[in-house]
Enzyme design. Sequence first.
Site, PDB file in Angstrom:
ATOM      1  N   ILE A   1      54.623  -3.402  23.732  1.00 29.22           N
ATOM      2  CA  ILE A   1      53.365  -2.964  24.326  1.00 29.22           C
ATOM      3  C   ILE A   1      52.395  -4.136  24.444  1.00 29.22           C
ATOM      4  O   ILE A   1      51.658  -4.264  25.430  1.00 29.22           O
ATOM      5  CB  ILE A   1      52.755  -1.820  23.499  1.00 29.22           C
ATOM      6  CG1 ILE A   1      53.574  -0.541  23.700  1.00 29.22           C
ATOM      7  CG2 ILE A   1      51.304  -1.567  23.872  1.00 29.22           C
ATOM      8  CD1 ILE A   1      53.070   0.648  22.940  1.00 29.22           C
TER       9      ILE A   1
ATOM     10  N   ALA B   1      58.181   0.651  27.038  1.00 30.76           N
ATOM     11  CA  ALA B   1      57.396  -0.126  26.073  1.00 30.76           C
ATOM     12  C   ALA B   1      57.420   0.529  24.700  1.00 30.76           C
ATOM     13  O   ALA B   1      57.266   1.749  24.577  1.00 30.76           O
ATOM     14  CB  ALA B   1      55.950  -0.277  26.557  1.00 30.76           C
ATOM     15  N   CYS B   2      57.629  -0.277  23.684  1.00 28.37           N
ATOM     16  CA  CYS B   2      57.517   0.174  22.302  1.00 28.37           C
ATOM     17  C   CYS B   2      56.901  -0.963  21.493  1.00 28.37           C
ATOM     18  O   CYS B   2      56.513  -1.989  22.045  1.00 28.37           O
ATOM     19  CB  CYS B   2      58.871   0.599  21.738  1.00 28.37           C
ATOM     20  SG  CYS B   2      60.072  -0.737  21.560  1.00 28.37           S
ATOM     21  N   ASP B   3      56.791  -0.797  20.186  1.00 32.21           N
ATOM     22  CA  ASP B   3      56.130  -1.795  19.354  1.00 32.21           C
ATOM     23  C   ASP B   3      56.790  -3.155  19.455  1.00 32.21           C
ATOM     24  O   ASP B   3      56.135  -4.177  19.669  1.00 32.21           O
ATOM     25  CB  ASP B   3      56.112  -1.348  17.889  1.00 32.21           C
ATOM     26  CG  ASP B   3      54.843  -0.590  17.545  1.00 32.21           C
ATOM     27  OD1 ASP B   3      53.828  -0.820  18.220  1.00 32.21           O
ATOM     28  OD2 ASP B   3      54.884   0.241  16.641  1.00 32.21           O
TER      29      ASP B   3
END
Length: 527
Positions: A471, A437-439
């Site tokens: 996210i 998960a990232c932005d």
Amino acid sequence: MTTTSTPPAGGGVRVRVQRFGTFLSGMVMPNIAAFIAWGLITALFIDTGWVGQDGPIEAWQWADSRMLGGGITPDGTEWTGLVGPIITYLLPTLIAYTGGRMVFGVRGGVVGAVAAMGVIVGASGTIMFLGAMVAGPLTALALKWVEKLWAGKVRAGFEMLVDNFSAGFVAFFAALAAFFWLAPVMKFVTDVLGGAVGFLVDRGLIPLASIIVEPAKVLFLNNAINHGVFTPLGTQESLETGKSLLFLVEANPGPGAGLLLAISVFGVGIARGTAPGAFIIQFFGGIHEVYFPYVLAKPLLIVALIAGGASGVATNAIFNSGLVAAASPGSIFAVLIQTAPGSHLGVILSVIISAGVTFAVSAAILLASRKRDLAREQAGEGTFEDAIARTEANKGKSSEALSGLRASGAAAATGAAAETGAATATATKPIQSVVFACDAGMGSSAMGASVLRNKFKKAGIEDVTVVNKAIANLDGTADLVITQQQLTDRAKAQNPDAVHVSVDNFMNSPKYDEVVEMVRKQHDADA
């Protein structure tokens, strides 16, 4: 396998602007494919397009192509075409839906899209990207607040009825509010911004925008400017004139390319050794962030970027050249594909000239400080690894491109050593779903997911799914979530029941081997 980390101290206004820019980017980036499709349709079929009525390829100027672009057909019939409806209705609605979904899931996206239609129609034909960016998230937030009033109080069997009608009423009132109140406000804001940009263009001052844009890029503050201002205004101008130079104020790959070439020739140490590879990633791949650490390692180089960026913008202004739609990522290929008919000379020159100016100024700066740079390199002061770390701290997340720089430099072991000392615990439930998960849910997290997938495959583990998400899209179904350290707390809030792993480096973290070993032991115990 949860590791705790303390996010870096807040950066005040910079952090807030960065978060705002990230949110704007989160609404626009998932829809870039639609922008590209619209750009291709525009480049081909409007009157001045390649196969349009006044286009350069006469052999392909048939009636159907003019109908696709819109206008008057040979028999005198007015035809809407694809260009206008896509840019006026579809793209803003997609943006509003994406923004609403980021706030309150699919239902938030639906009510956000309905509200967007109110602001689009109420603005009387003005392209309402800004209005959609406001209406979508705000309407979803309103639905979220409204439904908190009766959360847990609805009798069993009536949940769907209440949910559907509450969303319907919120969408209804939001569309009315957007039509009567938000549309005039956003039309005024758009006119003011457009007037400000027009003022700069008319007086030949638009190159001054590089004074703001180039430093903002290095600090990851450019999304608020690019997606919030340049893309909406550039799209409006492109619809009216067939092109806009605003699309190249931030996306021009020339300045970064010139900087990296200069460092390849005149730099020292690890920076010089990694710059050629970074040039390929930046110029052809369009990942501009790979040159940010070089600027943070020597901040004076920002002068070279400003000079190069301003030169590129001035070139496009002189040649009256531009793109038909946003080029994303800012690769030379994306730029050339989106170049408007008749603008190729000016656009290509803008890239070459901006690269040349940046190269010359960077070379002068590097040569003037070469002795000091060599001395600092030998003393281990201000290492390139430190600059990469500061770049990732500015971005608030890891990056596959920056991780590649770290891995290819002599300091790669430093990042690994920082992680091997972290505490590790055994998962208390079977791991079948792993999420990176990232932005934005793409880029760095996609690369990390690919690395772990390959490790699972080599270990003979085939029943574990590994995907990448934003996210905001974590839905609680993941068994294990892997994030960059600064984002772990946000991921825990979204998916509290999962095992959380924090890494510094999405590309070559030793934590991946620990995850694989943990899953393998679970499989052996179940066998």
